[in-house]
Design an enzyme around this catalytic site. Sequence first.
Site, PDB file in Angstrom:
ATOM      1  N   LEU A   9       0.852  -1.192   0.000  1.00 24.18           N
ATOM      2  CA  LEU A   9       0.000   0.000   0.000  1.00 24.18           C
ATOM      3  C   LEU A   9       0.892   1.248   0.000  1.00 24.18           C
ATOM      4  CD1 LEU A   9      -2.725  -1.015   2.633  1.00 24.18           C
ATOM      5  CD2 LEU A   9      -2.414  -1.798   0.281  1.00 24.18           C
ATOM      6  N   ALA A  11      -0.331   4.471  -1.545  1.00 20.79           N
ATOM      7  CA  ALA A  11      -1.079   5.558  -2.188  1.00 20.79           C
ATOM      8  C   ALA A  11      -1.290   6.767  -1.282  1.00 20.79           C
ATOM      9  CB  ALA A  11      -2.441   5.023  -2.643  1.00 20.79           C
ATOM     10  N   GLY A  12      -0.887   6.648  -0.024  1.00 22.69           N
ATOM     11  CA  GLY A  12      -1.234   7.685   0.963  1.00 22.69           C
ATOM     12  C   GLY A  12      -0.779   9.092   0.597  1.00 22.69           C
ATOM     13  N   LYS A  23       5.958   9.904   0.042  1.00 26.57           N
ATOM     14  CA  LYS A  23       7.027   9.561   0.990  1.00 26.57           C
ATOM     15  C   LYS A  23       7.743   8.276   0.619  1.00 26.57           C
ATOM     16  CE  LYS A  23       3.862   7.530   4.356  1.00 26.57           C
ATOM     17  NZ  LYS A  23       3.400   7.571   5.731  1.00 26.57           N
ATOM     18  N   ARG A 301      31.752   9.999  -5.200  1.00 28.09           N
ATOM     19  CA  ARG A 301      30.413  10.115  -5.796  1.00 28.09           C
ATOM     20  C   ARG A 301      30.162   8.986  -6.806  1.00 28.09           C
ATOM     21  NH1 ARG A 301      30.202  16.049  -7.699  1.00 28.09           N
ATOM     22  NH2 ARG A 301      28.283  15.247  -8.639  1.00 28.09           N
ATOM     23  N   HIS A 331      45.398  14.408  -0.914  1.00 27.08           N
ATOM     24  CA  HIS A 331      44.875  15.622  -0.282  1.00 27.08           C
ATOM     25  C   HIS A 331      43.812  16.284  -1.143  1.00 27.08           C
ATOM     26  CE1 HIS A 331      48.922  15.158   1.457  1.00 27.08           C
ATOM     27  NE2 HIS A 331      49.296  15.080   0.209  1.00 27.08           N
ATOM     28  N   TYR A 334      39.495  17.924  -6.647  1.00 30.40           N
ATOM     29  CA  TYR A 334      38.235  17.536  -7.289  1.00 30.40           C
ATOM     30  C   TYR A 334      38.567  16.830  -8.598  1.00 30.40           C
ATOM     31  CZ  TYR A 334      34.210  17.530 -10.245  1.00 30.40           C
ATOM     32  OH  TYR A 334      33.237  17.091 -11.099  1.00 30.40           O
ATOM     33  N   TYR A 355      33.632  20.248 -17.075  1.00 28.83           N
ATOM     34  CA  TYR A 355      32.316  20.667 -17.589  1.00 28.83           C
ATOM     35  C   TYR A 355      32.480  22.021 -18.259  1.00 28.83           C
ATOM     36  CZ  TYR A 355      27.338  21.846 -17.527  1.00 28.83           C
ATOM     37  OH  TYR A 355      26.064  22.204 -17.886  1.00 28.83           O
ATOM     38  N   SER A 373      50.973  19.825  -7.443  1.00 29.68           N
ATOM     39  CA  SER A 373      49.949  20.505  -6.637  1.00 29.68           C
ATOM     40  C   SER A 373      49.284  21.625  -7.425  1.00 29.68           C
ATOM     41  CB  SER A 373      50.581  21.116  -5.391  1.00 29.68           C
ATOM     42  OG  SER A 373      51.166  20.115  -4.628  1.00 29.68           O
TER      43      SER A 373
END
Length: 421
Positions: A9, A11-12, A23, A301, A331, A334, A355, A373
Site C-alpha cells: 500500500l 497511495a497515501g 514519501k 560520488r 589531499h 576535485y 564541464y 599541486s
Amino acid sequence: MKDVLAIILAAGKSTRMHSSFSKVLHKIYGKSMLEYILDDIRSVGIRKGAVIINNYNGIGQKISLPKGFRFVFQKRLLGTGHALKQASKVLGSFKGDMLVLYGDTPLVTQETLSNLIEKHKISNATCTLLTTTMKNPSGYGRIVRDGKNNILKIVEDADASLYEKTIKEINVGVYCFKAREVFKTLTYLRPKGPKREYYLTDVVEFLKKRKATIDSICTEDGSEAIGVNSRLDLARVHTLAKNRILTRLMKEGVGIIDPSTTHIYNDVKISRDTVIYPFTVIESNVKIGKRCRIGPFARIRPDTIIGDEVEIGNYAEITRCKIGSGTAIKHRCYLGDVEIGRDVNIGAGTTTANYNGRKNGKIKIGDKALIGSGTILISPVSIGKGIKTGAGSVISKNTKMSANSVLSGTLAKIIKKTGRS
Ligand code: UD1
Ligand code: CA
C-alpha cells in the site's frame, strides 16, 4: 514462496512528511523506501503482486516494477482498508496466501517476512500479524489480546482508550492473509476515526468474531517496525539503515574506523582490508578494491571504480572516475570524469575542469604520471604515461606533450569578448 501474492500500500497522502512527492519515493542511502520493500519481497521468492498508488505521475513514473508486479490505482484516499479493496477489484479471484505491507516500513527484513509466511502456513491461520513491542508506541495501532493471549483486535492510536494506549505491543503493518477471506471482509468495513477512514486493521476484529484463526509473530528488533510518517522518522531510519550497511561491510572484512560519521550507500562494493576513515561519504555505484585507504573527509560520488591499494585522502571529491591500483590522491582535490592509470600521484589541490557549460568531457591520466599541486586539467585532455606537471600548471588539449615529458606553466589570454561589461 512463488504461490504467495504481495500487495504494497503506497497511495497515501504523505501529509506528515510535508513533501511535494510521495514519501515512499524518499531515498535512504540511494534506494527509495518502496524499493527496499520490493527487494525484500523478491528476496523471499515472491514473484507476483501489486503496488497501490494514487496516480501514475510520481511513483509510477519513477519506479519500474519487477516482472509479475503491477500498479493498481486508489483514486480517493479513504484509508488502508479502502486501498486493499482496490487490489481486490483486480486480484479478487486469487485464492492463495497474500502478504500485505505498507510502503513506509522499509526496514522490515527478509528473514522476518520468511518467518511470518512460514508461521502463517504452518498454523493455517486466516490472518497472521507481525507485531513488536515499543517503549513509546505512540502513533501505532495497539494489539489487544484476551486473558489467554489471543488477539482480539487492533485499535488505532487515535481511537484507543486510556488503557489501550498503555499497551506496548504494536501492529507493524505487515500481514499474511488468506486472500479470499480477507477480500470478502473488506466490504464490511465502515469509516472510522477522526479522518473517517476505512481501516485495514478492523479486518482483524471482524475475522475474530467469525471465529477465524488469528496468529502473530513478534519481532524483537523494534527498528524493523518503524513506519516513516515524518522527516524525524526518516532520519531515524537513515541511522538504522546506515548501521546495517556498515555492519555488513565490517563482517566482510572492511575497516570502518568511526561508524557514526561514515555514510556508505546500499550498493557500494568494497573489498577486504580497505579502511574507511571518519567523515567519509561513498555514494551509489562505487566499487573499491583491496587494501585501500579512504578518507578522512573524502566524498566518493557515483559511478567510480577504484583499484587495489589506492589512497584517497582528506577533502577529496571524486565522481565518475576509474582509478588504477597503487594510485595516491592524498589531499584536497576535485576529480570528475577521469580515467587514471596505475601508480599515479595526484598532488594537493588538483582540479579537473570537466564541464564546459554544456557537457562533461573526458580526461585520461597515464600510469605513473605525477600531477603537481594545484594543477588544473581542462577536458578533454589526455596526459600520457609518466608525465609530470609542475605546481599550478594548466593543462588542456592544446598543451603539447609526449611520454615522460615535464609540463609547467599557465597560459591565460583573451579568447573572445562577451559584449557585456
Ligand atoms: C498504520 C496502521 C497502524 C500501524 C502503522 C504501522 C492502519 C489503519 N493503521 O497506521 O495500525 O501501527 O501503520 O506503521 O492501517 N495508504 C494507502 N491509501 C490510503 C491510506 C494509506 O495506500 O488511503 C498507505 C500509505 O501510503 C502508507 C500505508 O498505507 O504507506 C500506511 O498508511 P499510514 O497513513 O502511514 O498509516 P499509519 O497511520 O502509520
Ligand atoms: Ca505509517
